[in-house]
Design an enzyme around this catalytic site. Sequence first.
Site, PDB file in Angstrom:
ATOM      1  N   ASN A  22       7.229  -0.337  -2.007  1.00 47.12           N
ATOM      2  CA  ASN A  22       6.709  -1.518  -1.643  1.00 47.12           C
ATOM      3  C   ASN A  22       6.473  -2.007  -0.107  1.00 47.12           C
ATOM      4  O   ASN A  22       7.623  -1.602   0.168  1.00 47.12           O
ATOM      5  CB  ASN A  22       6.935  -2.865  -2.480  1.00 47.12           C
ATOM      6  N   GLU A  44       6.032  -5.110   2.702  1.00 49.43           N
ATOM      7  CA  GLU A  44       5.742  -6.445   2.977  1.00 49.43           C
ATOM      8  C   GLU A  44       5.411  -6.518   4.430  1.00 49.43           C
ATOM      9  O   GLU A  44       6.046  -5.863   5.402  1.00 49.43           O
ATOM     10  CB  GLU A  44       6.851  -7.095   2.562  1.00 49.43           C
ATOM     11  N   HIS A  77       1.930  -2.954  -3.088  1.00 47.89           N
ATOM     12  CA  HIS A  77       3.045  -2.678  -4.290  1.00 47.89           C
ATOM     13  C   HIS A  77       3.130  -1.294  -4.400  1.00 47.89           C
ATOM     14  O   HIS A  77       2.418  -0.369  -3.930  1.00 47.89           O
ATOM     15  CB  HIS A  77       2.290  -3.167  -5.206  1.00 47.89           C
ATOM     16  N   GLU A  92       3.281   0.822  -6.763  1.00 48.86           N
ATOM     17  CA  GLU A  92       2.201   1.498  -7.749  1.00 48.86           C
ATOM     18  C   GLU A  92       1.003   1.796  -6.672  1.00 48.86           C
ATOM     19  O   GLU A  92       0.569   2.853  -6.842  1.00 48.86           O
ATOM     20  CB  GLU A  92       2.008   0.765  -8.888  1.00 48.86           C
ATOM     21  N   CYS A 103       3.991  -5.321 -12.000  1.00 54.36           N
ATOM     22  CA  CYS A 103       3.395  -6.781 -12.252  1.00 54.36           C
ATOM     23  C   CYS A 103       2.185  -6.857 -12.816  1.00 54.36           C
ATOM     24  O   CYS A 103       1.513  -5.707 -12.993  1.00 54.36           O
ATOM     25  CB  CYS A 103       3.552  -7.597 -10.977  1.00 54.36           C
ATOM     26  N   CYS A 158      -0.504  -4.953 -10.610  1.00 56.37           N
ATOM     27  CA  CYS A 158      -0.281  -3.367 -10.587  1.00 56.37           C
ATOM     28  C   CYS A 158      -0.939  -2.889 -11.965  1.00 56.37           C
ATOM     29  O   CYS A 158      -1.348  -1.977 -12.074  1.00 56.37           O
ATOM     30  CB  CYS A 158       1.137  -2.931 -10.326  1.00 56.37           C
TER      31      CYS A 158
END
Length: 171
Positions: free
Chosen positions: A88, A90, A101, A103, A128, A131
Site C-alpha cells: 500500500n 499513501e 491499496h 491488492e 477491504c 479491494c
Amino acid sequence: MQIKNDFNSLLDEFPVEPASILQNLSTQSGRLDKKQVDSLLSCLNMTIGELMKALLPLAASLSVTPISGFQVGTVAEGGSGNLYFGANLEFLQHPLKITVHAEQCVVTNAWHQGETRLQRLMVNEAPCGHCRQFLKELNRVDEMQIIIDRSPGGGNRELQDRRFAARCFWP
C-alpha cells in the site's frame, strides 16, 4: 522516510543464497521470475504457498504509509509461475482516495509486466470492500485463490468466492 520493517533487515532472516536472489527485487520491479521462484523453492525446501507466506513481510516492508503506519503487503502468483509483489502507498496532503491499496498494486504490477492471469494472491490483511470490488471485477477471478495470512506464525485463511463476493456489485 524510514520504513518500519526494513527490507534489508528482513533479508537477513533468509539464508545467503535465497537472500542474494531476493535483494534484486527493486531492480526487477517487484517480480521474481519462474526460474528464481523455482530456485527459492529448492533452496528453502518450501511449497509455493509457504514461500509466498515467507515473502509477505518483505512485501509489507515496501509499503509507504506516512499517514496510517498500517503496512499491507501482497504476493501474487501469475499463470507464468512468476511472483509479483505489491504494497500500500499513501501520499501526504492528498485525499484518501489517492491511496493505492496493496491488492491494486500487485495486480497492476503483474499486468504491467505482461502477466495475463493470477492464480493465487496472498495478503497479510483481509481485503477491504474497495479491494474486494476491484478484485471481483478482474477476468477469471473465480479461478484465483485469495489467501489471508495475518501473522507469521498463524494459519492461512482462504477467502472463498461466496464470502469474497459478499456486498460486491456486478459491473
